[in-house]
Write an enzyme that holds these catalytic residues in place. Structure first.
Site, PDB file in Angstrom:
ATOM      1  N   CYS A   1       0.847  -1.186   0.000  1.00 16.08           N
ATOM      2  CA  CYS A   1       0.000   0.000   0.000  1.00 16.08           C
ATOM      3  C   CYS A   1       0.884   1.239   0.000  1.00 16.08           C
ATOM      4  CB  CYS A   1      -0.889  -0.011   1.242  1.00 16.08           C
ATOM      5  SG  CYS A   1      -2.054   1.360   1.323  1.00 16.08           S
TER       6      CYS A   1
ATOM      7  N   HIS B   1      -9.462  -4.329   1.666  1.00 13.25           N
ATOM      8  CA  HIS B   1      -8.307  -3.471   1.919  1.00 13.25           C
ATOM      9  C   HIS B   1      -8.748  -2.012   2.054  1.00 13.25           C
ATOM     10  CE1 HIS B   1      -3.975  -2.275   1.217  1.00 13.25           C
ATOM     11  NE2 HIS B   1      -4.603  -1.145   0.891  1.00 13.25           N
ATOM     12  N   GLU B   2      -9.560  -1.539   1.109  1.00 15.57           N
ATOM     13  CA  GLU B   2      -9.977  -0.137   1.104  1.00 15.57           C
ATOM     14  C   GLU B   2     -10.980   0.171   2.220  1.00 15.57           C
ATOM     15  OE1 GLU B   2      -8.297   1.998  -0.457  1.00 15.57           O
ATOM     16  OE2 GLU B   2      -7.216   0.602  -1.741  1.00 15.57           O
TER      17      GLU B   2
ATOM     18  N   HIS C   1      -9.184   0.763   5.352  1.00 14.35           N
ATOM     19  CA  HIS C   1      -8.690   2.143   5.455  1.00 14.35           C
ATOM     20  C   HIS C   1      -9.744   3.056   6.065  1.00 14.35           C
ATOM     21  CE1 HIS C   1      -4.746   2.234   3.595  1.00 14.35           C
ATOM     22  NE2 HIS C   1      -5.173   1.563   2.545  1.00 14.35           N
TER      23      HIS C   1
END
Length: 85
Positions: free
Chosen positions: A16, A58-59, A62
């Protein structure tokens, strides 16, 4: 928002731009059910599989203040042949 996770997981390398020069092995569900909104605010419900499911997890992490290194089983620096725990 992830509504549910499938039972099957796959561990693959992730990186990332938030953590430059580092990568890690992360186990993620290969299928997820997602609730989202489109550009006009209309609700979307869909199932994501494999790579798309990984990217969404993953996003969404965040958005929840979680980085992949928080979930990584092993972490290593780019170019390292030897993985670190």
């Amino acid at each position: 928002k992830i509504l549910s996770y499938g039972k099957k997981k796959k561990t693959e390398p992730e990186g990332c731009l938030s953590v430059p020069g580092v990568a890690g092995s992360v186990a993620r569900a290969t299928e997820i059910r997602v609730q989202a909104m489109d550009r006009t605010g209309e609700e979307l419900l869909f199932v994501a599989h494999e790579y798309f499911a990984r990217v969404l997890q993953h996003e969404i992490d965040h958005l929840n203040g979680i980085l992949y290194i928080d979930r990584a089983e092993k972490i290593w620096e780019d170019g390292d042949k030897k993985k670190k725990s």
